[in-house]
Design an enzyme around this catalytic site. Structure first.
Site, mmCIF file in Angstrom:
data_model
loop_
_atom_site.group_PDB
_atom_site.id
_atom_site.type_symbol
_atom_site.label_atom_id
_atom_site.label_comp_id
_atom_site.label_asym_id
_atom_site.label_seq_id
_atom_site.Cartn_x
_atom_site.Cartn_y
_atom_site.Cartn_z
ATOM 1 N N SER A 156 20.253 -35.760 52.111
ATOM 2 C CA SER A 156 21.348 -35.094 52.828
ATOM 3 C C SER A 156 21.922 -36.098 53.990
ATOM 4 O O SER A 156 22.759 -35.830 54.395
ATOM 5 C CB SER A 156 20.636 -33.787 53.478
ATOM 6 O OG SER A 156 20.171 -33.188 52.408
ATOM 7 N N ASN A 203 27.573 -33.338 57.137
ATOM 8 C CA ASN A 203 26.320 -32.987 57.875
ATOM 9 C C ASN A 203 26.511 -33.472 59.295
ATOM 10 O O ASN A 203 25.908 -32.962 60.311
ATOM 11 C CB ASN A 203 24.998 -33.500 57.142
ATOM 12 C CG ASN A 203 24.736 -32.123 56.021
ATOM 13 O OD1 ASN A 203 25.124 -31.022 56.337
ATOM 14 N ND2 ASN A 203 23.741 -32.646 55.103
HETATM 15 P P1 NAI Z 1 12.790 -28.712 47.328
HETATM 16 O O1 NAI Z 1 11.519 -29.037 48.173
HETATM 17 O O2 NAI Z 1 13.285 -27.436 46.921
HETATM 18 O O3 NAI Z 1 12.595 -29.498 45.804
HETATM 19 C C1 NAI Z 1 12.033 -30.996 45.841
HETATM 20 C C2 NAI Z 1 11.322 -30.952 44.532
HETATM 21 O O4 NAI Z 1 10.971 -32.429 44.348
HETATM 22 C C3 NAI Z 1 9.934 -30.360 44.396
HETATM 23 O O5 NAI Z 1 10.102 -29.423 43.273
HETATM 24 C C4 NAI Z 1 8.971 -31.289 44.029
HETATM 25 O O6 NAI Z 1 7.992 -30.900 43.233
HETATM 26 C C5 NAI Z 1 9.633 -32.684 43.621
HETATM 27 N N1 NAI Z 1 9.332 -33.742 43.871
HETATM 28 C C6 NAI Z 1 8.766 -34.280 45.191
HETATM 29 N N2 NAI Z 1 8.434 -35.464 44.817
HETATM 30 C C7 NAI Z 1 8.359 -35.951 43.619
HETATM 31 C C8 NAI Z 1 8.407 -37.268 42.813
HETATM 32 N N3 NAI Z 1 7.923 -38.089 43.416
HETATM 33 N N4 NAI Z 1 8.599 -36.953 41.590
HETATM 34 C C9 NAI Z 1 9.171 -35.884 41.025
HETATM 35 N N5 NAI Z 1 9.275 -34.847 42.008
HETATM 36 C C10 NAI Z 1 9.062 -34.802 43.014
HETATM 37 O O7 NAI Z 1 13.883 -29.541 48.038
HETATM 38 P P2 NAI Z 1 15.585 -29.397 47.989
HETATM 39 O O8 NAI Z 1 15.997 -28.455 48.889
HETATM 40 O O9 NAI Z 1 15.792 -29.206 46.414
HETATM 41 O O10 NAI Z 1 15.855 -30.751 48.412
HETATM 42 C C11 NAI Z 1 15.973 -32.062 47.565
HETATM 43 C C12 NAI Z 1 16.655 -33.282 48.267
HETATM 44 O O11 NAI Z 1 17.961 -32.568 48.196
HETATM 45 C C13 NAI Z 1 16.415 -33.567 49.405
HETATM 46 O O12 NAI Z 1 16.630 -35.014 49.600
HETATM 47 C C14 NAI Z 1 17.481 -32.444 50.171
HETATM 48 O O13 NAI Z 1 17.631 -33.360 51.711
HETATM 49 C C15 NAI Z 1 18.527 -32.657 49.505
HETATM 50 N N6 NAI Z 1 19.495 -31.597 49.952
HETATM 51 C C16 NAI Z 1 19.281 -30.404 50.175
HETATM 52 C C17 NAI Z 1 19.941 -29.480 50.346
HETATM 53 C C18 NAI Z 1 19.735 -27.930 50.421
HETATM 54 O O14 NAI Z 1 20.322 -27.089 51.000
HETATM 55 N N7 NAI Z 1 18.420 -27.414 50.275
HETATM 56 C C19 NAI Z 1 21.348 -29.674 50.176
HETATM 57 C C20 NAI Z 1 21.724 -31.034 49.793
HETATM 58 C C21 NAI Z 1 20.812 -31.995 49.725
#
Ligand code: NAI
Ligand code: 3HC
Length: 697
Positions: free
Chosen positions: A406, A477
């Protein structure tokens, strides 16, 4: 030059064919051509019936939108429809592809309508800030009744041939090409001895509660006028003789034509098509894109995988453990259940997508052969670099390595690999299988065909893809951070978050910034604030702490049931959380600030000034290629009202000198925060607008 309208006579039937690619829009030349051809066919004794049809992919997609805002040129469309209808010889519209707006109005002016099975008809003028202006409200309502006409016109939806037939909008569906269909229909008319038949001569539609319908549509459209005006058009059909109704429809149409809303929506129509049309990608072919990998199956990864599966792309999803992979699969199944319920996919497709097309994995070797990988792990540079290092080691040459970060620096992420030319940011919005926006973030060394593949992916996923350069928060953002900061400053100075949300929804956004934070999760903003404090706040920043205290107390927004608002299970929306008011009062006291009142106008003046100024900086720095790119990001990712066209179109419509003056006045109280963007100053000095920059690009 090829003629845009041609006529040939076969067996006493005149075939008038429109040939104005790509969609047979009703330009002046087409209108004139149809009129001349109808008059000539009437005068030709050899002609007993007339058929109008379109060459190429559509019957007629409507008035030529490019002519809007320019001086009117004869013959005008309402007169043409009336003239067609007046023909003494039976006249048939043979429709295929789309018949929209003025296109359907021409068809409704014809005496009979036949369409191919895949044809679609509609009056989508509301999406351009207008209502039908060539008899659509008068004739459609006579065919289908007031309520159906209002629904169809105010939604602007495309109606399939089968539904159009059952509603009585068309008379028949025929397989085959429009030329043969038209000829066959006309031959039958003649052999059955049928003559002309005019929709305008049908009884007027029945009265309904016009004011209730008008007010309901105005509310539903969050201030958008055109759907509500459709009611007044149909009302005129019900209450006045046809010729008077046509005049009233024209008056309403002309009134809307003069509004900012019409300008905003037409800007949107062209901009949403222009975003993916980048000069730098001309002649650049995308790489092959037959399979994708997703790393991290949390909120975003699961949403991205869902979108890809629905687009027919097989997905390998990598998680940290078998349990996490199983949980990710469950999230994707949950998303796809939604598509199943809405009838978008069948039970069989659901099973194929979840059992065959989706491959959960925990070992990087599963990603060795995919064409593109999207990383969606935790927002932590250290973790991201580790992931990209592993991808670099395992992925096949030429595979594209993308991050969904993000805010983080995609150049730095690219530098963690030996192939920065293959690295790109693909920034989806939550929920990723629903939200239309995709920011394609292009670091310094990315190869052009990687960018082209990002756009190809966006197209496959039916997203609006916008190119962004690398900066903190990219286009969307970064602007959000600034207008959100302006909102936080107002809170410190006396406005309540709830007043701000009310003012912002009054402007036409579906939600205000504080309700949005509750939806996204307050922990996200908390993490960003902590990071920014650690990096050192920029000059002019006013730190706020009440939101941190809210998080410290465990209020993370909707997911915990409390945030700025308190959410009750089963109820939509929330009620203001009194704890927030107390925290704000305490912080004001601590900082020695005396609260003052802000009305909605002042709130919006500051909110929009902050948004426009940051947007102008983003264009000036080249992070966005064109003002329209920023407009589409705010529209499709942040709920900016479509009828206002985006912040920079809105700024043009206000007048840039006025916006600059506002900023200069505000800069008296905080020179750094409100410092006008150099591009804005330059445009004002040169007497130009953001739209001028769009046209030059
Ligand atoms: P989340 O915490 O829901 O999911 C992250 C997932 O990645 C978890 O399921 C975790 O088990 C997995 N994970 C972490 N390290 C890992 C690794 N080394 N190998 C494999 N899996 C791994 O987070 P979310 O919200 O899905 O965000 C993910 C990315 O997307 C971040 O960079 C965030 O900034 C970005 N993002 C988030 C938005 C939102 O509204 N939540 C919108 C746009 C981008
Ligand atoms: N006038 C001028 N240009 C038009 C046009 C129109 N009515 N409709 C489409 N175009 C152009 C597009 O700008 C695009 O140009 P580009 O290739 O230079 O970008 C090209 O035609 C192809 O359009 P799309 O890329 O959108 O092609 P699709 O196949 O995806 O969609 C469509 C085709 C469904 C016809 C879609 O373009 C559309 O919805 N067009 C608008 C239809 C409309 O709103 N009609 C009502 C006009 S208002 C009116 O008729 C007023 C009357 O009541 C008086």
């Amino acid at each position: 030059m090829t003629e845009v309208v041609t006529t040939e006579v076969i067996d006493g039937i005149a075939l008038i064919t429109i040939n104005n690619p790509p969609v047979n829009a009703l330009s002046q030349a087409v209108r004139q051509g149809i009129q001349d051809a109808v008059i000539a066919s009437e005068a030709d004794d050899a002609v007993q019936a007339i058929v109008i049809l379109g060459q190429g992919r559509a019957f007629i997609a409507g008035a030529d939108i490019k002519e809007f805002g320019k001086p009117l040129m004869e013959p005008n469309l309402p007169d043409l429809c009336t003239r067609i209808e007046a023909s003494p010889k039976p006249l048939v519209a043979s429709m295929h592809g789309v018949s929209l707006g003025g296109g359907l109005e021409i068809a409704l002016g014809c005496h009979y309508r036949v369409a191919t099975p895949d044809a679609r008809v509609g009056l989508p003028e509301v999406h351009l800030g207008l209502i039908p202006g060539a008899g659509g409200t008068q004739r459609l309502s006579r065919l289908v009744g007031s309520e159906v006409a209002i629904e169809a016109i105010s939604s602007g939806r495309h109606i399939k041939a089968s539904e159009a037939l059952s509603l009585g909008i068309i008379d028949d569906i025929a397989q085959g090409d429009p030329r043969e269909n038209g000829l066959a229909f006309a031959r039958k008319l003649l052999s059955d001895g049928k003559s002309r038949r005019a929709v305008s001569e049908l009884p007027a539609p029945k009265a309904i509660d016009w004011d209730a319908s008008y007010n309901a549509l105005l509310k539903k459209g969050r201030g958008q006028l055109s759907p509500a005006y459709a009611v007044r058009g149909v009302q005129a059909a019900s209450e006045r003789p046809f010729a008077e109704g046509i005049k009233e429809e024209r008056r309403l149409f002309t009134e809307l034509m003069q509004t900012d809303q019409r300008q905003g929506m037409i800007h949107t129509f062209f901009s949403e098509r222009a975003v993916s049309n980048l000069p730098e990608l001309k002649g650049v072919s995308p790489r092959a894109l037959d399979s994708i990998g997703v790393i991290g199956g949390g909120t975003m990864g699961a949403g991205i995988a869902t979108a890809a599966l629905l687009a027919g792309l097989p997905v390998t999803l990598l998680e940290m453990s078998p349990e996490a992979a199983e949980a990710a699969k469950g999230r994707i199944e949950g998303n796809l259940q939604g598509a199943l319920k809405r009838g978008k996919i069948s039970q069989d497709q659901f099973t194929t997508l979840t059992e065959t097309a989706l491959t959960p994995a925990t070992d990087y070797s599963a990603l060795a052969q995919v064409d593109l990988v999207i990383e969606a792990v935790f927002e932590d540079m250290r973790v991201k670099k580790e992931v990209f290092g592993k991808l670099d080691a395992i992925c096949k040459p030429g595979a594209i390595l993308a991050s969904n970060t993000s805010y983080l620096d995609v150049n730095e992420i690219a530098a963690a690999t030996s192939r920065p030319q293959d690295v790109i940011g693909l920034h989806f919005f939550s929920p990723a299988h629903v939200m239309k926006l995709l920011e394609i973030v292009v670091p310094d060394q990315t190869a052009p065909d990687v960018v082209a593949t990002g756009f190809a992916l966006g197209k496959a996923l039916k997203k609006i893809s916008v190119r962004s350069g690398v900066c903190d928060g990219f286009i969307g953002n970064r602007i959000l951070s600034t207008y959100r900061a302006a909102a936080d400053h107002m809170v410190l100075d006396g406005a309540s978050p709830f007043d701000i949300d009310t003012a912002v929804t009054g402007f036409g956004f579906p939600m205000g910034p504080f309700a949005v934070s509750d939806l996204a999760g307050l922990d996200i903003g908390w993490a960003v604030r902590k990071r920014k404090r650690a990096e050192g706040l920029p000059k002019g920043a006013r730190d706020t702490e009440y939101a941190d205290k809210l998080c410290e107390a465990g209020h993370f927004g909707q997911k915990t049931g409390t945030g700025y608002y308190i959410y009750e299970k089963g109820k939509r929306g929330g009620t203001p959380n009194p704890a927030v008011t107390e925290l704000i009062a305490a912080e004001r006291q601590e900082k020695g600030l005396t609260p003052r009142s802000f009305d909605a106008a002042e709130i919006m003046r500051r909110y929009m000034a902050a948004m426009v100024n940051e947007a102008a900086k983003i264009v000036g720095e080249g992070i966005a290629r064109r003002p329209l790119d920023v407009d589409m990001v705010l529209l499709f990712g942040y709920g900016f009202p479509r009828y206002r066209g985006g912040p920079l179109k809105w700024a043009d419509l206000q007048g840039l000198p006025k916006i600059l003056q506002d900023l200069e006045d505000l800069a008296q109280e905080n020179p750094h925060f409100w410092e006008p963007a150099p591009l804005l100053k330059q445009l004002v000095a040169e007497g130009r607008s953001f739209d001028d920059l769009n046209k030059e690009a």
